[in-house]
Design an enzyme around this catalytic site. Structure first.
Site, short mmCIF file in Angstrom:
data_model
loop_
_atom_site.label_atom_id
_atom_site.label_comp_id
_atom_site.label_asym_id
_atom_site.label_seq_id
_atom_site.Cartn_x
_atom_site.Cartn_y
_atom_site.Cartn_z
N LYS A 1 0.81 -1.22 0.00
CA LYS A 1 0.00 0.00 0.00
C LYS A 1 0.84 1.27 0.00
O LYS A 1 0.38 2.32 -0.42
CB LYS A 1 -0.96 -0.01 1.18
N GLU B 1 -9.15 6.29 4.80
CA GLU B 1 -9.87 5.34 5.64
C GLU B 1 -9.05 4.07 5.63
O GLU B 1 -8.23 3.84 4.72
CB GLU B 1 -11.28 5.14 5.09
N SER C 1 1.64 -9.88 -0.85
CA SER C 1 1.32 -8.45 -0.75
C SER C 1 1.74 -7.81 0.57
O SER C 1 1.90 -6.59 0.64
CB SER C 1 -0.18 -8.24 -0.97
#
Ligand SMILES: *Cc1c(COP(=O)(O)O)cnc(C)c1O
Length: 403
Positions: A97, A119, A385
């Site tokens: 991310k 969020e 990930s």
């Protein structure tokens, strides 16, 4: 707005707003100028050598890119074919991310916006955003469901340590869906000086295309790395799908290749139980958080609560490009339940000394399944990930029989 039939045009001039029948903008009128501004800013920035040099520098020196491509030998032996892991778990903050958060943080600064909101579900996007904002000197507020705050306490502490305000959301199931709604309300009121960093390839246009562009560094690197190491393309490319950003970023560079693309969703307690996160495998067309996609809904079209043991896959929607790739049969989507993901979490730890996040543990579980082992010749590329430190407490509790 015209429907696009292309499955990949990030090399061409425009930013897609639609992917087949999916995507678009279902937002309050007040947000349209900000979305237009964002679209224009990204189109300009991605062609600006100064911007891309700065982004590349931060991805290299701050995030630690390129992340390694690792031949997991003991896992390969177990699966019966060579499996290469793309190690996003080794990126700074422990997941993919950060690639998106830094890109959008730079873009916020370029647009003259000093405040960022976000969020978060798993807390990973919140940590990535808090990290990018500390790095770039931006003010940051992160909305988080209070159930997720409980499940992901260490990530809340990390965000606060980096100067981010974590805002609890108590509505509904108190998870990601409600946090997104709260963030959208904040953005409507503060759109002049605030940029909303969406953490996955979801939301109104241009977010799905923007986030995909920022995450395709995963697939671009992996494609080059696997060609260098093996001299050929993988037979299959596998990634877990929550909102779909690590998967779309991995898939996109392979779209024109003769490579099978497999996205693994969360089957939670089982598709039949209705308690799952499999919006592609078991969803219907519908609008959620600003875009048309495949969503988990009842017969009236009401969005239902998702369920997964992993907070990152616990979302009733998915990025519109995945819904399109599914319909085109260019990518195949499958679902793996909580129990199998938990077993794969432990299995990868024992086989490889890698503790995966529960999200990619779903992809590993599929690979280890009977269906996953059925494959033609060739090797597999699987995107790891993120790392599992954030999930340890939850997993230990589940394995020891608690709930
Ligand atoms: C958030 C998260 C996911 C799910 O998000 P995508 O947008 O589908 O990639 C997957 N893995 C990890 C480690 C995450 O933190």
């Amino acid at each position: 707005m015209e429907a696009s039939t292309k499955i990949s045009d990030s090399a061409s001039g425009g930013l897609e707003s639609h992917f087949g029948n999916y995507g678009g903008r279902f937002v309050p009128e007040t947000l349209v100028p900000a979305l237009d501004q964002l679209s224009a800013a990204w189109l300009e920035a991605r062609d600006d050598p100064e911007f891309t040099a700065e982004l590349d520098r931060l991805l290299r020196d701050f995030v630690g890119r390129p992340t390694p491509l690792y031949l997991a030998e003991r896992l390969s032996e177990r699966v019966g074919r060579e499996v290469y892991l793309k190690r996003e778990d080794l990126a700074h903050t422990g997941a993919h991310k950060i690639n998106n958060a830094i890109g959008q943080g730079l873009l916020a600064r370029r647009m003259g916006k000093r405040r960022v909101i976000a969020e978060t579900g798993a807390g990973q996007h919140g940590v990535a955003t808090a990290t990018a904002c500390a790095l770039l000197g931006l003010d940051c507020a992160v909305y988080m469901g209070s159930e997720d705050i409980r499940r992901q306490a260490p990530n809340v502490e990390r965000m606060e340590l980096m100067g981010t305000e974590v805002v609890p959301v108590d509505a509904g199931a108190r998870t990601l869906k409600e946090a997104v709604s709260a963030a959208i309300r904040d953005w409507v009121s503060n759109v002049e000086d605030t940029h909303y960093i969406i953490g996955s390839a979801v939301g109104p246009a241009p977010y799905p295309a923007l986030v995909r562009d920022l995450q395709r560094v995963i697939g671009d690197e992996a494609r080059e790395q696997i060609l260098t190491v093996t001299g050929s393309l993988p037979a299959r490319v596998i990634a877990c799908v929550g909102g779909g950003s690590n998967a779309i970023g991995t898939f996109v560079p392979f779209l024109e290749d003769p490579v099978e693309l497999i996205g693994v969703e969360a089957a939670g307690s089982g598709i039949e139980s209705g308690s799952h996160g499999a919006s592609l495998v078991a969803g219907k067309p519908g609008v959620l958080h600003g875009a048309m996609s495949s969503v988990i809904s009842d017969s009236e079209g009401q969005i239902l609560e998702a369920h997964s043991v992993s907070a990152g896959l616990d979302y009733p929607g998915v990025g519109p490009q995945h819904a399109h790739l599914r319909d085109l049969e260019r990518a195949r989507y499958v679902a793996v339940g909580d129990e199998d993901a938990l077993a794969a979490f432990g299995e990868l730890a024992r086989l490889e000394g890698i503790i995966p996040a529960l999200e990619p543990a779903h992809a590993v579980a599929w690979l280890l399944s009977e269906e996953g082992r059925e494959a033609e010749a060739g090797c597999d590329l699987l995107t790891m990930s993120g790392r599992g430190d954030k999930d340890l407490a939850e997993v230990v509790q589940k394995i020891s029989g608690g709930s």
